[in-house]
Scaffold this active site. Structure first.
Site, mmCIF file in Angstrom:
data_model
loop_
_atom_site.group_PDB
_atom_site.id
_atom_site.type_symbol
_atom_site.label_atom_id
_atom_site.label_comp_id
_atom_site.label_asym_id
_atom_site.label_seq_id
_atom_site.Cartn_x
_atom_site.Cartn_y
_atom_site.Cartn_z
ATOM 1 N N GLY A 262 0.836 -1.190 0.000
ATOM 2 C CA GLY A 262 0.000 0.000 0.000
ATOM 3 C C GLY A 262 0.876 1.247 0.000
ATOM 4 O O GLY A 262 2.108 1.194 0.026
ATOM 5 N N THR B 197 1.590 3.602 2.188
ATOM 6 C CA THR B 197 2.472 3.879 3.322
ATOM 7 C C THR B 197 3.559 2.829 3.487
ATOM 8 O O THR B 197 4.667 3.137 3.912
ATOM 9 C CB THR B 197 1.634 3.964 4.612
ATOM 10 O OG1 THR B 197 0.590 4.909 4.420
ATOM 11 C CG2 THR B 197 2.483 4.405 5.794
ATOM 12 N N GLU C 165 3.735 0.465 -4.554
ATOM 13 C CA GLU C 165 3.488 1.793 -5.109
ATOM 14 C C GLU C 165 4.748 2.663 -4.994
ATOM 15 O O GLU C 165 4.890 3.397 -4.033
ATOM 16 C CB GLU C 165 2.294 2.437 -4.399
ATOM 17 C CG GLU C 165 1.044 1.575 -4.471
ATOM 18 C CD GLU C 165 -0.132 2.138 -3.695
ATOM 19 O OE1 GLU C 165 -0.178 3.364 -3.457
ATOM 20 O OE2 GLU C 165 -1.008 1.351 -3.315
ATOM 21 N N MET D 262 -5.289 0.887 -10.545
ATOM 22 C CA MET D 262 -5.815 1.920 -9.642
ATOM 23 C C MET D 262 -6.219 3.173 -10.431
ATOM 24 O O MET D 262 -5.565 4.219 -10.390
ATOM 25 C CB MET D 262 -4.795 2.231 -8.552
ATOM 26 C CG MET D 262 -4.562 1.042 -7.623
ATOM 27 S SD MET D 262 -3.465 1.385 -6.216
ATOM 28 C CE MET D 262 -1.868 1.426 -7.026
ATOM 29 N N THR D 263 -7.336 3.043 -11.130
ATOM 30 C CA THR D 263 -7.819 4.104 -12.018
ATOM 31 C C THR D 263 -8.615 5.147 -11.241
ATOM 32 O O THR D 263 -9.791 5.405 -11.510
ATOM 33 C CB THR D 263 -8.657 3.503 -13.156
ATOM 34 O OG1 THR D 263 -9.614 2.576 -12.591
ATOM 35 C CG2 THR D 263 -7.786 2.755 -14.143
ATOM 36 N N ASP E 177 -7.714 8.718 -8.217
ATOM 37 C CA ASP E 177 -6.685 9.609 -7.673
ATOM 38 C C ASP E 177 -5.791 10.214 -8.748
ATOM 39 O O ASP E 177 -4.612 10.508 -8.502
ATOM 40 C CB ASP E 177 -5.818 8.896 -6.623
ATOM 41 C CG ASP E 177 -6.553 8.690 -5.313
ATOM 42 O OD1 ASP E 177 -7.632 9.285 -5.149
ATOM 43 O OD2 ASP E 177 -6.056 7.925 -4.474
ATOM 44 N N TRP F 115 -11.802 0.607 -3.734
ATOM 45 C CA TRP F 115 -11.217 1.057 -2.467
ATOM 46 C C TRP F 115 -12.223 2.011 -1.825
ATOM 47 O O TRP F 115 -12.489 3.054 -2.391
ATOM 48 C CB TRP F 115 -9.898 1.784 -2.707
ATOM 49 C CG TRP F 115 -9.308 2.284 -1.418
ATOM 50 C CD1 TRP F 115 -9.537 3.482 -0.819
ATOM 51 C CD2 TRP F 115 -8.379 1.597 -0.579
ATOM 52 N NE1 TRP F 115 -8.834 3.581 0.349
ATOM 53 C CE2 TRP F 115 -8.115 2.447 0.522
ATOM 54 C CE3 TRP F 115 -7.777 0.345 -0.628
ATOM 55 C CZ2 TRP F 115 -7.241 2.072 1.546
ATOM 56 C CZ3 TRP F 115 -6.918 -0.014 0.386
ATOM 57 C CH2 TRP F 115 -6.655 0.837 1.458
#
Length: 619
Positions: free
Chosen positions: A352, A354, A394, A460-461, A463, A599
């Site tokens: 993730g 963080t 990420e 992750m489409t 943000d 999410w």
């Protein structure tokens, strides 16, 4: 420009230190000592031809079980002490015990009374219990040196597990079950038929027809044998059954994947999946997050994951956790959820936003990293909970919260090692960037080469745009397509999917991402996208708010590029609604994608309207 920001997944799983987590031991003894240390602890027990000891397996949760012995004085004189002995086959053993001192020498086990429960008057009985691992049953039982059944014959063994039930004649409201008989040294008396863990019938034969079911509903069946001494053996393997009718096929997404992230730090519980109706609509859950540290997969939050106790009203099955059960926390609740909804698969997500900083070190030795992840995911305490692993890096060879320089081949090497270790029967997935720009994050690593080793990518489409550009321009954070005036080319779902396909990733291995939240600015006077702002709008985090809140506090006033936006007062938000989700699912199907993911659950309404929109849209 990044497609992810620190506010994307900044909710770091809490480091919890709770002094109240120690198990209470008053009135319960869990003591294991070498046999040599037992010398002198108890006086020799008297012969007990007029006493019996019977064994019962009280429960079985797959990776372990609870066993209980009951000693009964069937004679006419008082017993002053008792000792029960038995043998377990290799691989089966007790791990903790109460109300007796239990020791072992290899596979031979001995239980002696404590100071307060050794005396048994005629007709009285006492029970002691233990938790164990393995699938074997005790044999060769002796009570104070004599056979445990009070005769001169060997002790009575528990019956074997029946065969896995076979389902037939499935209708909207009934199913016929058949199974192979269990075996027992004294004979099988009957069988308990269990549906979703609860006994629904006790029958003498090896068939049963369960009626009164609900159309289009998932059930799980097991069978437990009972012998003539009322001892129960291990449960059979579970059989999943979905009744016909109810407006849906066996897969809630009509063959497509509908996956949601479940976070271990939010107020949302596994039970909420049931009460919202979402459990019947999803196909997979990504449990977030495990950490990546020192080249290994590690537990993210042990308290939330497997130590926290849930009360009866918080629990999926309405049963409260008890202090001495082997597994608690969200892991145990997920186990209960899968028993009720056997179509759901659960993956443990690592990394993730963080916690992605550890991947660079980990991929220096991909084989060792994969071994550490396998050992953790397949830990016997919770191996039955998880169906695979999800890796949220990420980003490989690019910058997120930190920057990685491990090279373009890093993700391929990692996934190849993971597949080699986890094998063909486990799911291996990854959440990846959706930066479709030329020379962007999707061009920084070999996602095409890695695709041969994975089951799918969570693209992750979302943000794409947000208040990291505090003065705007305002833009939808999850545009399906490009549009005139978009702040950055390639920052949309269609371009990201097209780039991945061009790299050789099949559409069936791509899931379209949906955010269950909005991104918003304040100080905005222009209703259409492209306006200026003074900073982030107030939300659960600055510039971030759940859909379940925005739908009423700032209803959508328009759509652009397949995503809704809203201008209310001086605030401007963009987010997906059931209507835009329906549009996106139609597009995903037209592109031959494997389905969608989102999410995360906590952003949806109490009746799960976004989950429902994804499920209906994928059919």
């Amino acid at each position: 420009m990044s497609t992810e920001t620190p506010s994307r997944r900044t909710r770091l799983p809490r480091s919890v230190t709770r002094s109240g987590r120690a198990r209470a031991v008053a009135g319960v003894t869990a003591l294991f000592l070498p046999l040599a240390a037992m010398v002198g602890l108890a006086a020799p027990a008297e012969a007990a031809a007029s006493a019996t000891a019977t064994y019962t397996k009280k429960s079985d949760w797959g990776s372990g079980f609870e066993g209980q012995w009951t000693v009964k004085n069937t004679g006419t004189t008082t017993l002053s002490s008792w000792t029960v002995e038995w043998d377990f086959p290799t691989g089966t053993k007790a791990t903790s015990a109460w109300d007796a001192t239990v020791t072992n020498s290899a596979n031979h086990w001995t239980a002696k009374n404590l100071g307060w429960n050794g005396t048994l008057a005629p007709g009285a009985s006492i029970s002691f219990g233990f938790n164990g691992i393995g699938t074997g049953a005790p044999s060769g039982c002796k009570l104070n040196g004599a056979p445990c059944d009070g005769s001169t014959q060997p002790g009575d063994n528990a019956p074997s597990a029946p065969g896995k039930p076979t389902a037939s004649d499935i209708t909207d409201t009934s199913v016929k079950l058949s199974w192979a008989a269990a075996t027992d040294d004294k004979g099988v008396k009957n069988y308990d038929v269990k549906r979703d863990g609860a006994t629904v019938a006790t029958v003498t034969g090896t068939t049963y027809t369960n009626t009164g079911l609900t159309a289009g509903t998932d059930y799980a069946y097991t069978v437990v044998a009972r012998d003539t001494a009322d001892q129960t053996g291990p449960a059979s393997a579970s059989t999943a059954v979905r009744t016909t009718g109810g407006g849906g096929g066996e897969n809630p997404g009509g063959g497509k994947i509908n996956l949601g992230y479940f976070t271990n730090w939010g107020p949302y519980t596994v039970k909420n999946l049931v009460t919202s109706g979402s459990a019947a609509k999803i196909t997979h859950i990504n449990y977030a997050f495990g950490n990546v540290q020192n080249g290994k997969c590690t537990v993210g939050d042990s308290y939330a994951d497997y130590e926290k106790s849930f009360t009866a009203d918080q629990s999926v099955d309405g049963k409260a956790d008890v202090w001495d059960q082997p597994l608690r926390g969200h892991f145990n609740q997920l186990r209960k959820l899968k028993a009720q909804y056997p179509h759901i698969k659960v993956l443990w997500s690592f990394g993730g936003w963080t916690w992605s900083g550890g991947f660079g070190q980990a991929v220096q030795n991909p084989t060792a990293f994969a071994q550490s992840c396998y050992d953790l995911v397949e830990d016997p305490r919770w191996a039955d909970v998880f169906d695979g692993i999800d890796l949220d890096w990420e980003y490989p060879n690019a910058c997120g919260l930190t920057c990685d320089t491990s090279g373009p081949a890093s993700i391929k090497n990692m996934m190849q090692a993971m597949r080699a270790k986890f094998g063909a029967n486990n799911l291996i997935t990854a959440a990846i960037t959706a930066d479709g720009s030329n020379g962007g994050k999707l061009d920084a690593a070999d996602y095409g080469g890695a695709a041969q080793y994975i089951d799918w990518y969570d693209v992750m489409t979302y943000d794409y745009f947000g208040t990291w550009a505090a003065q705007g321009p305002t833009a939808p954070h999850s545009p399906l397509t490009s549009y005139p005036g978009i702040p950055a080319q390639g920052f949309n779902s269609a371009d990201a999917i097209a780039k991945l396909k061009a790299k050789g990733v099949p559409g069936s291995k791509l899931l379209l991402g949906i955010g269950f939240y909005g991104r918003g600015w304040t100080g905005v006077t222009q209703s259409a996208p492209g306006g200026t702002a003074t900073g982030p709008a107030a939300g659960v985090e600055p510039g971030n708010q759940y859909y379940k809140v925005l739908k009423t506090t700032c209803p959508a006033t328009g759509t652009i590029a397949g995503t809704a936006y809203a201008h209310c007062g001086s605030d401007w938000w963009s987010y997906d609604t059931p209507a835009t989700v329906t549009t996106k699912m139609a597009w995903a199907k037209s592109q031959g994608l494997g389905g969608a993911f989102f999410w995360e659950f906590n952003g949806d309404t109490v009746d799960g309207e976004l989950v429902k929109a994804i499920s209906n849209g994928l059919k």
